[in-house]
Design a protein around this motif. Structure first.
Motif, PDB file in Angstrom:
ATOM      1  N   PRO A 129     125.914 -15.905 -36.116  1.00 60.41           N
ATOM      2  CA  PRO A 129     125.024 -17.055 -36.284  1.00 60.41           C
ATOM      3  C   PRO A 129     125.822 -18.341 -36.459  1.00 60.41           C
ATOM      4  O   PRO A 129     126.929 -18.327 -36.989  1.00 60.41           O
ATOM      5  N   ALA A 130     125.249 -19.421 -35.988  1.00 61.64           N
ATOM      6  CA  ALA A 130     125.885 -20.728 -36.166  1.00 61.64           C
ATOM      7  C   ALA A 130     125.927 -21.043 -37.656  1.00 61.64           C
ATOM      8  O   ALA A 130     125.093 -20.573 -38.419  1.00 61.64           O
ATOM      9  N   ALA A 131     126.897 -21.834 -38.045  1.00 60.45           N
ATOM     10  CA  ALA A 131     127.022 -22.201 -39.450  1.00 60.45           C
ATOM     11  C   ALA A 131     125.780 -22.983 -39.880  1.00 60.45           C
ATOM     12  O   ALA A 131     125.362 -23.919 -39.212  1.00 60.45           O
ATOM     13  N   ILE A 132     125.194 -22.565 -40.984  1.00 59.92           N
ATOM     14  CA  ILE A 132     123.994 -23.194 -41.510  1.00 59.92           C
ATOM     15  C   ILE A 132     124.360 -23.775 -42.867  1.00 59.92           C
ATOM     16  O   ILE A 132     124.913 -23.069 -43.712  1.00 59.92           O
ATOM     17  N   GLY A 140     120.451 -16.467 -37.243  1.00 59.74           N
ATOM     18  CA  GLY A 140     120.838 -16.709 -38.623  1.00 59.74           C
ATOM     19  C   GLY A 140     119.734 -17.264 -39.501  1.00 59.74           C
ATOM     20  O   GLY A 140     119.735 -17.067 -40.720  1.00 59.74           O
ATOM     21  N   ASP A 141     118.766 -17.973 -38.894  1.00 62.57           N
ATOM     22  CA  ASP A 141     117.663 -18.509 -39.698  1.00 62.57           C
ATOM     23  C   ASP A 141     116.815 -17.402 -40.325  1.00 62.57           C
ATOM     24  O   ASP A 141     116.141 -17.628 -41.327  1.00 62.57           O
ATOM     25  N   LEU A 142     116.856 -16.209 -39.749  1.00 68.08           N
ATOM     26  CA  LEU A 142     116.077 -15.093 -40.296  1.00 68.08           C
ATOM     27  C   LEU A 142     116.684 -14.541 -41.581  1.00 68.08           C
ATOM     28  O   LEU A 142     116.067 -13.712 -42.253  1.00 68.08           O
ATOM     29  N   THR A 143     117.882 -14.989 -41.926  1.00 71.65           N
ATOM     30  CA  THR A 143     118.520 -14.524 -43.163  1.00 71.65           C
ATOM     31  C   THR A 143     118.434 -15.573 -44.265  1.00 71.65           C
ATOM     32  O   THR A 143     119.093 -15.447 -45.282  1.00 71.65           O
ATOM     33  N   ARG A 144     117.626 -16.595 -44.067  1.00 70.44           N
ATOM     34  CA  ARG A 144     117.518 -17.671 -45.052  1.00 70.44           C
ATOM     35  C   ARG A 144     116.296 -17.455 -45.932  1.00 70.44           C
ATOM     36  O   ARG A 144     115.310 -16.874 -45.518  1.00 70.44           O
ATOM     37  N   TYR A 145     116.399 -17.964 -47.158  1.00 74.18           N
ATOM     38  CA  TYR A 145     115.281 -17.847 -48.092  1.00 74.18           C
ATOM     39  C   TYR A 145     115.057 -19.152 -48.835  1.00 74.18           C
ATOM     40  O   TYR A 145     115.913 -20.031 -48.863  1.00 74.18           O
TER      41      TYR A 145
END
Length: 170
Positions: A36-39, A94-99
């Protein structure tokens, strides 16, 4: 007519290379998904009136510990999108791993996955309310309160919201 064995073998041997070539990232291993791109994490979401003023207002009736309440406010997803903490496009990678961590003045907290707020995935109706029953929230509940339509208990309806942070899971 079946393919000659040598052609079939050649196709099977090149399949991993073809799959790897579908990933345009030079740092990705063949046959594996891109990292995933860096968030940016954590991202603090502004809650002030200016941040909420341009957003569409919604209303919802919810069960507040046995009392039906009619509350008004802005969509949490829209607030997150307006602040840049949640993409407008459907979530993926990667956005699916954010909360989302919502904290109250008294230390009470509730957690939501970003995916459950995405209209194309979970689509939960979650408002950051500033009015209930046609008046501003009283000091014991406001000035902002999280309201979740459809929750069978109001346990995640955080009162006196003072901070919302979006975090990328490690």
């Amino acid at each position: 007519m079946p393919l000659p064995r040598s052609l079939l073998t050649a196709l099977l041997l090149t399949l991993p290379l073809w799959v790897g070539a579908q990933d345009a990232r030079p740092d990705a291993a063949p046959g594996r998904a891109s990292p995933p791109a860096a968030i940016a994490s954590p991202q603090v979401v502004p809650l002030d009136e200016a941040a909420r003023a341009t957003l569409e207002r919604h209303d919802v009736v919810f069960d507040d510990h046995g009392t039906a309440r009619h509350c008004e406010g802005v969509s949490l997803a829209a607030l997150l999108q307006a602040s840049g903490a949640m993409p407008v496009a459907p979530l993926r990678g990667g956005d699916l791993t954010r909360y989302v961590l919502v904290s109250a003045r008294d230390g009470y907290r509730a957690l939501f996955s970003l995916a459950e707020l995405d209209p194309t995935l979970g689509g939960r109706t979650v408002l950051l309310a500033d009015r209930c029953d046609d008046r501003p929230l009283e000091a014991t509940r406001g000035p902002l309160r999280l309201v979740i339509a459809g929750d069978t208990r109001a346990a995640r309806s955080v009162r006196q919201v003072e901070r919302i942070v979006v975090v990328a899971a490690p």
